[in-house]
Design a protein around this motif. Structure first.
Motif, PDB file in Angstrom:
ATOM      1  N   THR A   1      -3.228  44.953  33.595  1.00 29.61           N
ATOM      2  CA  THR A   1      -2.457  45.663  32.583  1.00 29.61           C
ATOM      3  C   THR A   1      -3.127  45.667  31.219  1.00 29.61           C
ATOM      4  O   THR A   1      -2.787  46.480  30.373  1.00 29.61           O
ATOM      5  CB  THR A   1      -1.050  45.043  32.443  1.00 29.61           C
ATOM      6  N   THR A   2      -4.078  44.751  31.010  1.00 31.76           N
ATOM      7  CA  THR A   2      -4.805  44.702  29.748  1.00 31.76           C
ATOM      8  C   THR A   2      -6.304  44.649  30.034  1.00 31.76           C
ATOM      9  O   THR A   2      -6.724  44.323  31.139  1.00 31.76           O
ATOM     10  CB  THR A   2      -4.409  43.472  28.906  1.00 31.76           C
TER      11      THR A   2
ATOM     12  N   PRO B   1      -8.547  42.459  28.863  1.00 32.10           N
ATOM     13  CA  PRO B   1      -9.012  41.115  29.255  1.00 32.10           C
ATOM     14  C   PRO B   1      -8.686  40.778  30.713  1.00 32.10           C
ATOM     15  O   PRO B   1      -9.468  40.108  31.383  1.00 32.10           O
ATOM     16  CB  PRO B   1      -8.271  40.185  28.293  1.00 32.10           C
ATOM     17  N   ASP B   2      -7.540  41.252  31.210  1.00 31.25           N
ATOM     18  CA  ASP B   2      -7.221  41.041  32.626  1.00 31.25           C
ATOM     19  C   ASP B   2      -8.221  41.764  33.521  1.00 31.25           C
ATOM     20  O   ASP B   2      -8.660  41.230  34.538  1.00 31.25           O
ATOM     21  CB  ASP B   2      -5.805  41.534  32.955  1.00 31.25           C
ATOM     22  N   LEU B   3      -8.581  42.979  33.137  1.00 32.83           N
ATOM     23  CA  LEU B   3      -9.577  43.734  33.895  1.00 32.83           C
ATOM     24  C   LEU B   3     -10.938  43.054  33.816  1.00 32.83           C
ATOM     25  O   LEU B   3     -11.677  43.017  34.801  1.00 32.83           O
ATOM     26  CB  LEU B   3      -9.664  45.174  33.381  1.00 32.83           C
ATOM     27  N   GLN B   4     -11.260  42.480  32.655  1.00 36.11           N
ATOM     28  CA  GLN B   4     -12.518  41.759  32.493  1.00 36.11           C
ATOM     29  C   GLN B   4     -12.553  40.536  33.400  1.00 36.11           C
ATOM     30  O   GLN B   4     -13.578  40.251  34.020  1.00 36.11           O
ATOM     31  CB  GLN B   4     -12.699  41.349  31.038  1.00 36.11           C
ATOM     32  N   MET B   5     -11.450  39.828  33.507  1.00 39.80           N
ATOM     33  CA  MET B   5     -11.410  38.657  34.375  1.00 39.80           C
ATOM     34  C   MET B   5     -11.530  39.059  35.840  1.00 39.80           C
ATOM     35  O   MET B   5     -12.102  38.334  36.648  1.00 39.80           O
ATOM     36  CB  MET B   5     -10.123  37.868  34.140  1.00 39.80           C
TER      37      MET B   5
ATOM     38  N   VAL C   1     -13.930  51.874  30.314  1.00 37.10           N
ATOM     39  CA  VAL C   1     -12.723  52.187  31.084  1.00 37.10           C
ATOM     40  C   VAL C   1     -11.614  52.558  30.109  1.00 37.10           C
ATOM     41  O   VAL C   1     -11.371  51.875  29.126  1.00 37.10           O
ATOM     42  CB  VAL C   1     -12.293  50.978  31.950  1.00 37.10           C
ATOM     43  N   LYS C   2     -10.949  53.673  30.369  1.00 42.79           N
ATOM     44  CA  LYS C   2      -9.829  54.149  29.554  1.00 42.79           C
ATOM     45  C   LYS C   2      -8.570  54.161  30.410  1.00 42.79           C
ATOM     46  O   LYS C   2      -8.630  54.168  31.631  1.00 42.79           O
ATOM     47  CB  LYS C   2     -10.092  55.564  29.029  1.00 42.79           C
TER      48      LYS C   2
ATOM     49  N   PHE D   1      -3.806  48.789  26.152  1.00 45.57           N
ATOM     50  CA  PHE D   1      -5.059  48.743  26.902  1.00 45.57           C
ATOM     51  C   PHE D   1      -6.186  49.418  26.126  1.00 45.57           C
ATOM     52  O   PHE D   1      -7.275  48.871  26.006  1.00 45.57           O
ATOM     53  CB  PHE D   1      -4.888  49.422  28.268  1.00 45.57           C
ATOM     54  N   ASN D   2      -5.936  50.612  25.600  1.00 47.41           N
ATOM     55  CA  ASN D   2      -6.993  51.375  24.939  1.00 47.41           C
ATOM     56  C   ASN D   2      -7.364  50.831  23.558  1.00 47.41           C
ATOM     57  O   ASN D   2      -8.481  51.054  23.090  1.00 47.41           O
ATOM     58  CB  ASN D   2      -6.591  52.837  24.822  1.00 47.41           C
TER      59      ASN D   2
END
Length: 112
Positions: free
Chosen positions: A21-22, A24-28, A52-53, A104-105
């Motif tokens: 959802t954020t 940093p979550d996508l980064q992890m 990523v958008k 997110f953006n």
């Protein structure tokens, strides 16, 4: 919320399958950089997490609109005018989606 990026070769967008959802979550989940294979041209690219958008998922909005209409009709039959309060279901879903997309953006990860 849909997360997407584009292919620099063919300029087509493709969706990133993730429940993050954020950013940093996508980064992890994926790391600072991850490799993607374009389904259109077949080129493999390394993308940074900032490429990523996010945008609103229209399928979810349509489903919530249908749910709101059905709930309004059913509640109108049983409870009368108070049933119209369920018409705000799509607005609440839309507001939540807008907030998630903006969050997110707006947050970017520092490039190393």
């Amino acid at each position: 919320m849909l997360r997407y990026t584009y292919c620099t070769s063919c300029k087509k967008d493709f969706i990133i399958k993730s429940q993050a959802t954020t950013r940093p979550d996508l980064q992890m989940e994926k790391g600072d950089e991850f490799v993607l294979n374009c389904k259109n041209c077949g080129k493999t690219e390394k993308k940074h997490i900032n490429d990523v958008k996010a945008e609103i998922d229209n399928r979810l909005l349509i489903a919530s609109l249908a749910l709101g209409v059905i709930a309004t009709v059913v509640l109108w039959i049983y409870f009368g005018a108070i049933g119209t309060a369920s018409a705000i279901i799509p607005l609440l879903i839309w507001q939540q989606q807008m907030s998630s997309v903006k969050t997110f953006n707006s947050y970017m990860i520092k490039r190393k």
